[in-house]
Design an enzyme around this catalytic site. Structure first.
Site, mmCIF file in Angstrom:
data_model
loop_
_atom_site.group_PDB
_atom_site.id
_atom_site.type_symbol
_atom_site.label_atom_id
_atom_site.label_comp_id
_atom_site.label_asym_id
_atom_site.label_seq_id
_atom_site.Cartn_x
_atom_site.Cartn_y
_atom_site.Cartn_z
ATOM 1 N N ARG A 193 -10.131 1.707 1.742
ATOM 2 C CA ARG A 193 -8.806 2.180 1.362
ATOM 3 C C ARG A 193 -8.859 2.930 0.026
ATOM 4 N NH1 ARG A 193 -4.277 -0.303 3.881
ATOM 5 N NH2 ARG A 193 -4.816 -2.079 5.212
ATOM 6 N N HIS A 221 6.564 -0.196 7.010
ATOM 7 C CA HIS A 221 6.720 0.605 8.215
ATOM 8 C C HIS A 221 6.947 -0.328 9.396
ATOM 9 C CE1 HIS A 221 2.595 -0.524 9.187
ATOM 10 N NE2 HIS A 221 2.166 0.000 8.051
ATOM 11 N N HIS A 245 5.043 -3.540 10.021
ATOM 12 C CA HIS A 245 5.415 -4.734 9.251
ATOM 13 C C HIS A 245 6.646 -5.418 9.843
ATOM 14 C CE1 HIS A 245 3.480 -2.231 5.940
ATOM 15 N NE2 HIS A 245 2.759 -3.334 5.934
ATOM 16 N N THR A 285 0.820 -1.220 0.000
ATOM 17 C CA THR A 285 0.000 0.000 0.000
ATOM 18 C C THR A 285 0.848 1.261 0.000
ATOM 19 O OG1 THR A 285 -0.158 -0.204 2.416
ATOM 20 C CG2 THR A 285 -1.971 -1.096 1.115
ATOM 21 N N LYS A 325 3.713 5.662 15.304
ATOM 22 C CA LYS A 325 3.220 6.922 14.767
ATOM 23 C C LYS A 325 4.102 8.066 15.271
ATOM 24 C CE LYS A 325 -0.430 5.547 12.474
ATOM 25 N NZ LYS A 325 -0.514 5.699 11.004
ATOM 26 N N LYS A 367 -9.809 -1.247 9.401
ATOM 27 C CA LYS A 367 -10.053 0.030 8.749
ATOM 28 C C LYS A 367 -11.504 0.465 8.942
ATOM 29 C CE LYS A 367 -5.923 0.285 7.162
ATOM 30 N NZ LYS A 367 -4.990 1.303 7.669
#
Length: 406
Positions: free
Chosen positions: A87, A46, A49, A41, A231, A83
């Site tokens: 997406r 990041h 993962h 995606t 984050k 989600k």
């Protein structure tokens, strides 16, 4: 030597699994081919993962064969798991570009030589499917009633779930079936948010092939309050040095909460558990030593020993009373840039994500120039600001950048 199952339990990876006794025995007695899926995606993985890749690396070290499955096909739909909204749709060209970028990152962690691991792309089979044949052959084995009870769909039903996304579970289940047929893959690993999709795939193999298949999930990377980690003020904590510098990456782990250090050391490094227990059996500020080990070890795994050492030295120079600032992230400008505002320079140098964020920082006294708070939104730099050849910017409490004139 402890089995990999015991290692995974001891380090806190395993969250759910389909057949505990069978999986434990299988991992002790056989060489298992397993897979973990990664949807491309973005053009970088990041830190969310990274825990899955560590899960994979522990399994490979124990002699099992990983398949890293890149979702060149499933990314055309988008996984609804976790989600609240659909997406953003991506073009095939964007997906292909992201796949090529992620392949390079994975090769740092997984040994793909001599068939020790397989790198596959589900676009190779999903994009060639005839829809009617697929629904007749695969869809017939899925119960809509059962699918609607899955957590990944339940939380979306109130806001709306498209039929496009509803197909995702069928496609992921089909991936497991294909990998079972092509490579003898008998186990799927992944984040705990994938549980419903994973057991659907194992069930499909049982129905289609009359074989046993297994699923095992790892805990998601959350802090002691249950919130997802990774984050930053600039967005996700990326593994790509162009998106998150090694220094910023190091500083993130150096500043994790005291309650999260032990968990992160176990999940994100190969430091022996006995050493981790010793590092974390302290009170008060002594836990900072464990944080330094965490920051260095994780940065070394992602960016290499040289970059980890540079980041460590830069942090020590800034916070430990040192004087060598050569490894502090640097933005280079020309003399002509002095006509611009400081915010423009910081946005162009990717020190802050936007001028809006810069204005917010100034209003909250969160931006400093040479240890003095910046109070004017329209503040510009002058040559007098460049003491010892640089101007030192501090964003928040611990994020530093140098500005130099070329």
């Amino acid at each position: 030597m402890a089995s990999v199952y015991d290692v995974l339990v001891e380090r806190g990876y395993i969250k759910q699994l389909t057949h505990e006794d069978e999986i434990k025995e299988l991992l002790e007695k056989e060489k298992v081919t397993f897979y973990i899926g990664f949807d491309p995606t973005a053009d970088s993985l990041h830190v969310g993962h990274f825990i899955a890749m560590m899960f994979m690396a522990h399994m490979q070290k124990a002699g099992h064969r990983p398949i890293a499955l890149l979702g060149g096909g499933t990314a055309m739909i988008g996984d609804p798991s976790g989600k609240t909204d659909m997406r953003k749709m991506m073009t095939k060209e964007t997906i292909d570009h992201n796949v090529s970028c992620i392949k390079k990152q994975m090769e740092k962690f997984i040994d793909f030589s001599e068939d020790k691991a397989i790198l596959a792309n589900n676009g190779d089979w999903l994009l060639k499917l005839n829809y009617v044949d697929f629904i007749r052959d695969i869809g017939v084995h899925f119960s809509v009633n059962k699918m609607l009870t899955a957590e990944c769909f339940k939380q979306r039903l109130e806001k709306g779930l498209s039929f496009l996304e509803f197909n995702y579970m069928l496609m992921q289940g089909y991936d497991f079936l294909v990998l079972n047929q092509k490579y003898g893959c008998t186990m799927q690993l992944g984040g705990d948010d994938q549980w419903s999709n994973m057991i659907a795939g194992a069930d499909l193999i049982r129905r289609k092939e009359q074989k046993q298949a297994y699923a095992m999930t790892c805990t998601l990377l959350t802090n002691s309050e249950g919130k997802k980690m990774g984050k930053t003020e600039n967005g996700a904590l990326w593994l790509d040095a162009e998106k998150t510098t090694p220094y910023e990456f190091y500083q993130y782990w150096r500043n994790v909460g005291d309650a999260d250090v032990e968990k992160c050391l176990k999940l994100l490094t190969f430091v022996p558990v006995v050493d981790i227990n010793s590092l974390c059996s302290v009170e008060g500020s002594a836990i900072n030593e464990a944080k330094k080990v965490l920051a260095y070890e994780v940065t070394k795994l992602i960016h290499g020993e040289e970059e980890a050492t540079k980041a460590k030295e830069a942090a020590e120079a800034l916070f430990g009373g040192g004087v060598d600032l050569s490894n502090v992230p640097t933005v280079t400008i020309s003399k002509g840039d002095l006509d611009k505002t400081l915010l423009d320079i910081l946005v162009e140098g990717k020190v802050i994500p936007s001028k809006g964020e810069g204005r917010r920082l100034i209003q909250q006294n969160g931006l400093s120039l040479n240890d003095e708070k910046v109070t004017e939104i329209s503040k510009s730099l002058t040559e007098e600001d460049f003491k010892d050849g640089y101007a030192l910017i501090k964003r928040g409490k611990k994020n530093y950048h140098k500005i130099v004139i070329e």
